[in-house]
Design a protein around this motif. Structure first.
Motif, PDB file in Angstrom:
ATOM      1  N   GLU A 171      -4.596   3.165   4.360  1.00 14.50           N
ATOM      2  CA  GLU A 171      -5.996   2.563   3.266  1.00 14.50           C
ATOM      3  C   GLU A 171      -6.628   3.832   2.844  1.00 14.50           C
ATOM      4  OE1 GLU A 171      -5.675  -1.950   5.151  1.00 14.50           O
ATOM      5  OE2 GLU A 171      -7.310  -0.859   5.844  1.00 14.50           O
ATOM      6  N   ASN A 230      -2.109   2.456   9.548  1.00 13.82           N
ATOM      7  CA  ASN A 230      -2.332   1.504   8.605  1.00 13.82           C
ATOM      8  C   ASN A 230      -3.802   1.838   8.026  1.00 13.82           C
ATOM      9  OD1 ASN A 230      -2.523  -1.028   7.055  1.00 13.82           O
ATOM     10  ND2 ASN A 230      -3.911  -1.667   8.173  1.00 13.82           N
ATOM     11  N   LYS A 233       1.087  -1.374  -0.345  1.00  9.99           N
ATOM     12  CA  LYS A 233       0.074   0.314   0.216  1.00  9.99           C
ATOM     13  C   LYS A 233       0.928   1.062  -0.063  1.00  9.99           C
ATOM     14  CE  LYS A 233      -1.379  -1.744   3.895  1.00  9.99           C
ATOM     15  NZ  LYS A 233      -2.997  -2.257   4.902  1.00  9.99           N
ATOM     16  N   ASP A 271      -5.033  -6.566  -0.463  1.00  9.92           N
ATOM     17  CA  ASP A 271      -5.351  -5.867   0.893  1.00  9.92           C
ATOM     18  C   ASP A 271      -6.436  -5.676   0.672  1.00  9.92           C
ATOM     19  OD1 ASP A 271      -4.729  -4.651   3.144  1.00  9.92           O
ATOM     20  OD2 ASP A 271      -4.504  -2.646   2.486  1.00  9.92           O
ATOM     21  N   SER A 272      -6.640  -6.932   2.141  1.00 11.94           N
ATOM     22  CA  SER A 272      -8.428  -7.106   2.553  1.00 11.94           C
ATOM     23  C   SER A 272      -9.172  -6.013   2.253  1.00 11.94           C
ATOM     24  CB  SER A 272      -8.470  -8.042   3.746  1.00 11.94           C
ATOM     25  OG  SER A 272      -8.224  -7.400   5.085  1.00 11.94           O
ATOM     26  N   GLU A 273      -9.555  -5.593   2.585  1.00 12.64           N
ATOM     27  CA  GLU A 273     -10.434  -4.250   2.540  1.00 12.64           C
ATOM     28  C   GLU A 273     -10.758  -3.472   1.430  1.00 12.64           C
ATOM     29  OE1 GLU A 273      -7.480  -4.076   4.926  1.00 12.64           O
ATOM     30  OE2 GLU A 273      -8.584  -3.430   6.650  1.00 12.64           O
TER      31      GLU A 273
HETATM   32 MN   MN3 Z   1      -5.944  -3.911   5.266  1.00 10.33          MN
END
Ligand code: MN3
Length: 381
Positions: free
Chosen positions: A219, A215, A123, A148-150
């Motif tokens: 994000e 973080n 990121k 990235d999970s989001e």
């Molecule tokens: Mn994440």
């Protein structure tokens, strides 16, 4: 059709989980791998996946690895040139960028210029050089698949919908290991306290970033670039159990969410095999046990990572570069126990304060701003 992939940072948390997914599902040829200095693990990966290229950032370690893998056909390269060679390698069509920190900028940029699709797990690259990277993505016609999970959740919610139908992105956050504490209680926390993340099993840097909410700040900026949504239309929602990985509210009021157990192998699988969904072994959500999903607002008075990221993004130009670089060095110093937890915010705030924004920075300017930020911090802390 077999896909050919280069994995930058194959020995890290995302890199090893990516190889787990490829080992389980198959259909992907790993043709290049890179590591910072973990040559023991890299050697095992070379013997198992037989890549054409393996690059090690640390040149001395690369020499040792070369000696140890004499019997293998893999070419051992070293330094940033070696990492870039893996990123632009002819045979690969996709580059997974799972290196940690802004060291990812240069190889990612070169991979895009070489026409590679990017599975993005780094990121910091988009935070530090978002405008430059997105311009290159458009110019060279490559795709970015978020890991990235989001962002994977948002990407999944957007399937069948164009980005211009988005009203808001609802970016979820666990709140990290220090959720509910105040600044006084955070003064003396140690790296070992922060490294106990309640849900996700991650690398050290992202775990500290998660504790400071830096973080989530990174994000927000990542989401802004990936989905072309301005900051006023990104809301951070704390959802402590990390069951909802993020949501999209559309113009008609419909909200789509992606849910699942917190397991990074799912977004990795989606990025690698998109648009397919392959079978993945693992725990499934059990709504009999789950019972409830709760929400909170983020505590922006205590955890300054989020408001500082918004501020950096609004100032734009080279300011997010400073924000990201200052955080990176501050986290390193915190892990070495040279500074306290709250000093992370101080270092970032002061670094941003003294910086004069450069509009539309070129790559050289971004790298120079990072360098200058590091030097200034080193001279003071
Ligand atoms: Mn994440």
């Amino acid at each position: 059709m077999v896909k050919n992939i280069s994995i930058l940072g194959s020995t890290g948390s995302i890199g090893t989980q990516t190889l787990d997914v490829i080992r389980e599902i198959g259909g992907i040829n790993v043709c290049a791998v890179t590591a910072n200095n973990n040559i023991e693990l890299l050697e095992k990966q070379i013997r198992e996946f037989k890549p054409d290229i393996a690059a090690v950032m640390d040149c001395e370690k690369a020499e040792i690895l070369k000696e140890r893998t004499k019997d293998c056909k893999t070419d051992i390269l070293s330094g940033m040139d070696g990492i870039i060679a893996a990123a632009v390698y002819d045979k690969s069509d996709t580059v997974l960028t799972s290196v940690v920190g802004n060291i990812g900028i240069l190889p990612t940029f070169e991979a895009i210029k070489a026409g590679k699709d990017i599975a993005l797990a780094n990121k910091e690259t988009l935070v530090s050089a978002g405008e430059l990277i997105m311009n290159a993505v458009n110019k060279y016609g490559v795709k970015i698949y978020p890991v990235d999970s989001e962002h994977s959740a948002i990407f999944q919610c957007l399937q069948g919908n164009s980005e211009n139908k988005i009203r808001r992105i609802l970016l979820t956050a666990s709140g990290g290991p220090f959720r509910g504490r105040n600044a006084e209680e955070l003064k003396n926390v140690k790296a070992s306290d922060a490294l106990k993340h309640p849900n996700w099993n991650m690398g050290k840097k992202v775990t500290i970033d998660s504790a400071s909410l830096m973080n989530k700040g990174l994000e927000v900026i990542e989401a802004k670039w990936l989905f072309g949504v301005d900051l006023d239309h990104i809301q951070v929602v704390v959802q402590p159990k990390s069951i909802i990985h993020s949501m999209v509210e559309f113009k008609d009021g419909a909200v789509m969410a992606q849910l699942g157990t917190p397991d990074m192998r799912l977004p990795i699988q989606y990025a690698l095999y998109y648009p397919e969904r392959r079978y993945l072994d693992g725990e499934r959500l059990d709504f009999h046990k789950l019972k409830e999903i709760t929400f909170e607002d983020p505590d922006m008075d205590t955890f300054l990572g989020l408001p500082m990221a918004m501020d950096a993004a609004r100032k734009g130009g080279s300011m997010p570069t400073v924000f990201n670089a200052a955080n990176e060095l501050a986290v390193k110093k915190f892990l070495q126990e040279k500074i306290g937890f709250l000093d992370i915010y101080d270092i970032i705030a002061q670094s941003m304060e003294r910086h004069t924004v450069i509009r539309n920075p070129e790559l050289e300017e971004i790298l120079a701003v990072e360098d200058e930020t590091y030097k200034w911090i080193e001279s003071r802390w």
